[in-house]
Design an enzyme around this catalytic site. Structure first.
Site, PDB file in Angstrom:
ATOM      1  N   ALA A   1      33.477   6.322  12.050  1.00 50.17           N
ATOM      2  CA  ALA A   1      33.092   5.899  10.707  1.00 50.17           C
ATOM      3  C   ALA A   1      31.868   4.998  10.865  1.00 50.17           C
ATOM      4  O   ALA A   1      31.976   3.785  11.019  1.00 50.17           O
ATOM      5  CB  ALA A   1      34.238   5.146  10.049  1.00 50.17           C
TER       6      ALA A   1
ATOM      7  N   GLY B   1      31.519  -4.256   8.724  1.00 52.20           N
ATOM      8  CA  GLY B   1      32.294  -3.216   9.409  1.00 52.20           C
ATOM      9  C   GLY B   1      33.102  -2.407   8.417  1.00 52.20           C
ATOM     10  O   GLY B   1      32.838  -2.441   7.211  1.00 52.20           O
ATOM     11  N   ASN B   2      34.061  -1.673   8.891  1.00 47.77           N
ATOM     12  CA  ASN B   2      34.957  -0.929   7.998  1.00 47.77           C
ATOM     13  C   ASN B   2      36.338  -0.836   8.632  1.00 47.77           C
ATOM     14  O   ASN B   2      36.541  -1.295   9.754  1.00 47.77           O
ATOM     15  CB  ASN B   2      34.380   0.454   7.671  1.00 47.77           C
ATOM     16  CG  ASN B   2      34.174   1.299   8.915  1.00 47.77           C
ATOM     17  OD1 ASN B   2      35.133   1.630   9.602  1.00 47.77           O
ATOM     18  ND2 ASN B   2      32.926   1.625   9.208  1.00 47.77           N
ATOM     19  N   HIS B   3      37.292  -0.265   7.904  1.00 51.07           N
ATOM     20  CA  HIS B   3      38.693  -0.287   8.345  1.00 51.07           C
ATOM     21  C   HIS B   3      39.079   0.838   9.304  1.00 51.07           C
ATOM     22  O   HIS B   3      40.256   1.027   9.569  1.00 51.07           O
ATOM     23  CB  HIS B   3      39.628  -0.240   7.131  1.00 51.07           C
ATOM     24  CG  HIS B   3      39.582  -1.486   6.315  1.00 51.07           C
ATOM     25  ND1 HIS B   3      39.971  -2.707   6.811  1.00 51.07           N
ATOM     26  CD2 HIS B   3      39.184  -1.701   5.036  1.00 51.07           C
ATOM     27  CE1 HIS B   3      39.816  -3.624   5.878  1.00 51.07           C
ATOM     28  NE2 HIS B   3      39.334  -3.048   4.790  1.00 51.07           N
ATOM     29  N   SER B   4      38.118   1.594   9.798  1.00 53.39           N
ATOM     30  CA  SER B   4      38.487   2.687  10.708  1.00 53.39           C
ATOM     31  C   SER B   4      39.207   2.138  11.938  1.00 53.39           C
ATOM     32  O   SER B   4      38.779   1.155  12.541  1.00 53.39           O
ATOM     33  CB  SER B   4      37.216   3.434  11.137  1.00 53.39           C
ATOM     34  OG  SER B   4      37.522   4.289  12.217  1.00 53.39           O
TER      35      SER B   4
END
Ligand code: CTP
Length: 398
Positions: A275, A207-210
């Site tokens: 994102a 995943g990512n930090h969005s």
């Protein structure tokens, strides 16, 4: 809403207990709140609670036997900038639709000179009954705004349509009412927000930090400007409720693409702030991967580009806006994306500066249109950025 006069009418349904939070929320926004109650509603919420929270005496009867005072319903109606009746039972609804005035609340409704909002609440069979539909229709034709009931668990234990819209939704509606900017009314906007989660196995993902904050801020502002919004979001803590909002939750880029493909033909504008993970694991392990080896290699394959799909499938009447998150050569890269993905505009987000990018509450961006117009928006809250972006985009939307 500062200084605005909101007159709340409470009738005798179980949802009346939720009006305590609504009064709090309205007061917190600066509204002046007065409340009137049907006699039956005081079985569900006490007049003391309502008067304490609204900081004003509650009107139930025309005449107070103790003090001998008469409460003037016409004066109350004239005081109001807006009237909100919530919850409205099937009984009160029927009386309102037919002009009955056998209590203070109904007489004040009949004396209304201001816009009126009605939030019905009843059990699912009563809500589904043709009589209720007819009464709602009639009130709407007479100029009242209906805030539809929602689906969910009902006091009867049944599940279905009939629950009063949540206090946060009612607040939004009243807040929007006082917003004079309706520049997006009749516009349908699709917004993507948040991260995507690409599964590795049943318990892990890439995943990512969005945080989703930018997309949610855009949705909230667009709703305020009168748009109908379809917000498609990856996992997020953000919350938003509104009668003109369709909120769709997805996890992966492929789910996002499938949802966008389903929704796109009905939309006027697409703002793609999600994102999206560029790659996903080539295989998703069916069982949890065990730590047997010292090294683990996960082969990644490219995800579909949702924004590029929308750019390639837009009609002349549709407008597609992308986001570009860049660490270097921001303008150059953003322009290249704008052309490659056939966009009408792109919002450039340059990482590396304090207060800019993922997670935080502020942002600094530039908007670049396909005619090469560049507008800078200085560091400010994501809500304010959303407001200004939508104002600027309005110029390029048909
Ligand atoms: N985007 C998308 N689908 C993807 C990847 C990106 O819809 N699979 C959208 C994002 O929502 C954003 C824009 O494309 O609006 C730009 O994303 P970004 O990651 O900055 O650009 P990429 O095109 O992925 O290029 P790169 O990662 O190489 O910079």
């Amino acid at each position: 809403m500062h200084g605005k006069h909101v007159l709340l009418g409470i009738t005798g349904g179980i949802a009346a207990y939720k009006i305590a939070s609504l009064i709090r929320l309205l007061k917190r926004q600066g509204a002046e709140v007065r409340c009137m109650m049907t006699p039956a509603s005081s079985d569900f919420i006490t007049p003391l609670t309502v008067s304490t929270l609204s900081e004003h005496p509650v009107a139930i009867d025309f005449y107070d036997a103790k003090t001998g005072a008469w409460t003037n319903h016409v004066e109350w109606a004239l005081w109001a900038d807006v009237m909100l009746f919530a919850p409205v039972t099937a009984n009160s609804l029927a009386k309102m639709a037919h002009g009955f005035s056998d209590n203070f609340l109904l007489a004040t409704f009949l004396s209304a000179k201001c816009p009126v909002y009605i939030a019905p609440a009843m059990d699912l069979d009563m809500y589904a009954h043709p009589t209720t539909a007819r009464n709602l229709d009639r009130l709407q034709q007479d100029g009242a705004h209906i805030i539809p009931a929602e689906s969910g668990e009902l006091a009867s234990g049944l599940i279905g349509m009939g629950r009063m819209a949540e206090p946060e939704t009612l607040l939004q509606v009243i807040d929007d009412h006082f917003s004079s900017d309706k520049s997006y009314s009749e516009k349908k906007i699709l917004i993507t927000a948040g991260p995507t989660y690409e599964a590795i196995d049943p318990v892990r993902f890439i995943g990512n930090h969005s945080s989703g904050k930018m997309g949610f801020a855009l949705a909230e502002r667009a709703l305020k400007k009168g748009a109908e919004v379809t917000l498609i979001t990856g996992p997020t803590q953000c919350k938003l409720e509104h009668p003109n909002l369709r909120l769709i939750h997805i996890h992966s880029a492929e789910e996002l693409l499938a949802t966008v493909q389903q929704e796109w033909s009905n939309q006027d504008v697409g703002i793609f702030s999600a994102a999206v993970a560029d790659y996903r694991p080539a295989e998703i392990a069916e069982q949890k991967i065990k730590k047997k080896e010292d090294e683990l290699t996960i082969r990644l394959i490219k995800n579909p580009d949702v924004l590029a799909w929308a750019g390639a499938h837009k009609t002349d009447a549709q407008c597609v806006v992308g986001f570009a998150l860049e660490t270097n050569n921001g303008l150059e890269n953003a322009l290249e994306k704008l052309q490659r993905k056939q966009l009408d505009a792109i919002v450039l987000n340059e990482m590396g500066e304090a207060g800019v990018g993922f997670g935080g509450d502020t942002n600094r961006v530039q908007l670049i249109t396909k005619s090469n117009k560049i507008t800078r928006f200085e560091l400010q809250s994501k809500t304010e950025i959303a407001e200004q972006l939508l104002n600027a985009l309005r110029e390029i939307i048909l």
